[in-house]
Design an enzyme around this catalytic site. Structure first.
Site, PDB file in Angstrom:
ATOM      1  N   GLY A 154       0.933  -1.131   0.047  1.00  0.00           N
ATOM      2  CA  GLY A 154      -0.132   0.127  -0.030  1.00  0.00           C
ATOM      3  C   GLY A 154       0.677   1.212   0.170  1.00  0.00           C
ATOM      4  O   GLY A 154       2.069   1.241   0.411  1.00  0.00           O
ATOM      5  N   GLN A 207       3.010   9.999   1.033  1.00  0.00           N
ATOM      6  CA  GLN A 207       4.326   9.215   1.074  1.00  0.00           C
ATOM      7  C   GLN A 207       5.151   9.765  -0.238  1.00  0.00           C
ATOM      8  O   GLN A 207       6.079   9.626  -0.399  1.00  0.00           O
ATOM      9  CB  GLN A 207       4.225   7.619   0.942  1.00  0.00           C
ATOM     10  CG  GLN A 207       3.729   7.092   2.222  1.00  0.00           C
ATOM     11  CD  GLN A 207       3.729   5.839   2.335  1.00  0.00           C
ATOM     12  OE1 GLN A 207       2.615   5.224   1.852  1.00  0.00           O
ATOM     13  NE2 GLN A 207       4.573   4.952   2.728  1.00  0.00           N
ATOM     14  N   CYS A 238       6.735  -0.570   6.515  1.00  0.00           N
ATOM     15  CA  CYS A 238       6.421   0.578   5.781  1.00  0.00           C
ATOM     16  C   CYS A 238       7.468   1.050   4.659  1.00  0.00           C
ATOM     17  O   CYS A 238       8.480   1.382   5.128  1.00  0.00           O
ATOM     18  CB  CYS A 238       6.085   1.943   6.724  1.00  0.00           C
ATOM     19  SG  CYS A 238       5.374   3.408   5.848  1.00  0.00           S
ATOM     20  N   LEU A 239       6.956   1.537   3.515  1.00  0.00           N
ATOM     21  CA  LEU A 239       7.876   1.967   2.161  1.00  0.00           C
ATOM     22  C   LEU A 239       8.759   3.317   2.834  1.00  0.00           C
ATOM     23  O   LEU A 239       9.780   3.488   2.412  1.00  0.00           O
ATOM     24  CB  LEU A 239       7.239   2.246   1.353  1.00  0.00           C
ATOM     25  CG  LEU A 239       6.620   0.856   0.512  1.00  0.00           C
ATOM     26  CD1 LEU A 239       5.960   1.105  -0.894  1.00  0.00           C
ATOM     27  CD2 LEU A 239       7.614  -0.188   0.336  1.00  0.00           C
ATOM     28  N   HIS A 296      -3.667   1.071   7.803  1.00  0.00           N
ATOM     29  CA  HIS A 296      -2.260   1.445   7.786  1.00  0.00           C
ATOM     30  C   HIS A 296      -2.090   2.551   6.795  1.00  0.00           C
ATOM     31  O   HIS A 296      -1.668   3.984   7.105  1.00  0.00           O
ATOM     32  CB  HIS A 296      -1.284   0.703   7.199  1.00  0.00           C
ATOM     33  CG  HIS A 296       0.297   0.809   6.877  1.00  0.00           C
ATOM     34  ND1 HIS A 296       1.264   0.467   7.715  1.00  0.00           N
ATOM     35  CD2 HIS A 296       0.648   1.801   6.217  1.00  0.00           C
ATOM     36  CE1 HIS A 296       2.332   1.119   7.351  1.00  0.00           C
ATOM     37  NE2 HIS A 296       2.182   1.861   6.467  1.00  0.00           N
ATOM     38  N   GLU A 297      -2.796   2.642   5.626  1.00  0.00           N
ATOM     39  CA  GLU A 297      -2.861   3.746   4.744  1.00  0.00           C
ATOM     40  C   GLU A 297      -3.501   5.001   4.917  1.00  0.00           C
ATOM     41  O   GLU A 297      -3.435   6.337   4.777  1.00  0.00           O
ATOM     42  CB  GLU A 297      -3.277   3.422   3.240  1.00  0.00           C
ATOM     43  CG  GLU A 297      -2.324   2.121   2.685  1.00  0.00           C
ATOM     44  CD  GLU A 297      -0.832   2.152   2.723  1.00  0.00           C
ATOM     45  OE1 GLU A 297      -0.517   3.302   2.756  1.00  0.00           O
ATOM     46  OE2 GLU A 297      -0.069   1.178   3.001  1.00  0.00           O
ATOM     47  N   HIS A 308      -1.928   6.878   7.396  1.00  0.00           N
ATOM     48  CA  HIS A 308      -1.071   8.016   6.709  1.00  0.00           C
ATOM     49  C   HIS A 308      -1.628   9.172   6.404  1.00  0.00           C
ATOM     50  O   HIS A 308      -0.982  10.337   6.775  1.00  0.00           O
ATOM     51  CB  HIS A 308      -0.275   7.212   5.361  1.00  0.00           C
ATOM     52  CG  HIS A 308       0.790   6.369   5.650  1.00  0.00           C
ATOM     53  ND1 HIS A 308       2.184   6.826   6.109  1.00  0.00           N
ATOM     54  CD2 HIS A 308       1.331   5.266   5.010  1.00  0.00           C
ATOM     55  CE1 HIS A 308       2.860   6.138   5.970  1.00  0.00           C
ATOM     56  NE2 HIS A 308       2.528   4.906   5.560  1.00  0.00           N
TER      57      HIS A 308
HETATM   58 NI    NI Z   1       3.221   2.966   5.090  1.00  0.00          NI
END
Ligand code: NI
Length: 181
Positions: free
Chosen positions: A46, A51, A90-91, A132-133, A136
């Site tokens: 995701g 991000q 997480c990226l 999670h997203e 963000h």
């Molecule tokens: Ni993340």
């Protein structure tokens, strides 16, 4: 479509609240397309617009068993039920993971990229990715959910990176010595 640079922790844009999208115009469509390409290129599950530096309420999710990526605009969790422990990364925090607590299942609603409304119940990886997203979009990172018994673990580099590191005389190490479980 373009692969965008993924902004990493502790950049402040990750702590800001993304704004509601008023109109899904070509700019938003383009952002969604670029986010899908960026997510695939990073082999993530995701990605939220924060991000890639866009403070708009847009998220993309690519489940491993689905061909196409899901795009959600102004997504919102309207109900959460139960608790479970999951492994999460997480990226924007590359090289780390942790075991944290997420909901057993959720109900989410919002818009798809064609401005159609969605409202569904999700569990498993989809529920985890939505939580999670959407976090963000509200400036929240998974590390904010760590409890005292849940530690951030530094991942070992990929084998090819490990080999390169050995050549460079560098040894990977684990920050937290307790395994996550
Ligand atoms: Ni993340």
């Amino acid at each position: 479509m373009a692969v965008l640079p993924i902004i990493e922790y502790p950049h402040t844009v990750l702590r800001r609240r993304a704004k509601r999208v008023r109109l899904i115009d070509r700019r938003v469509q383009r952002l969604a397309d670029d986010m899908v390409e960026t997510l695939r290129s990073a082999r993530g599950v995701g990605l939220a617009a924060n991000q890639v530096g866009a403070l708009q309420r847009v998220i993309v999710i690519q489940l491993p068993d689905e061909a196409g990526a899901r795009v959600y605009v102004n997504p919102k969790i309207v109900h959460r039920e139960g608790y479970r422990e999951v492994e999460e990364g997480c990226l924007s925090i590359p090289g780390y993971m942790a075991r944290i607590t997420r909901s057993l299942w959720i109900r989410a609603k919002g818009l798809d990229r064609r401005s159609g409304t969605f409202h569904f119940r999700a569990d498993g990886l989809l529920a985890q990715a939505l939580e999670h997203e959407i976090d963000h979009l509200n400036g929240i990172l998974y590390i904010d959910h760590l409890k005292s018994h849940q530690k951030l673990v530094e991942l070992e580099p990929e084998p090819d990176l490990r080999q390169a590191a050995a050549v460079a005389g560098w040894r990977p190490h684990v920050l937290a010595h307790d395994p996550p479980d």
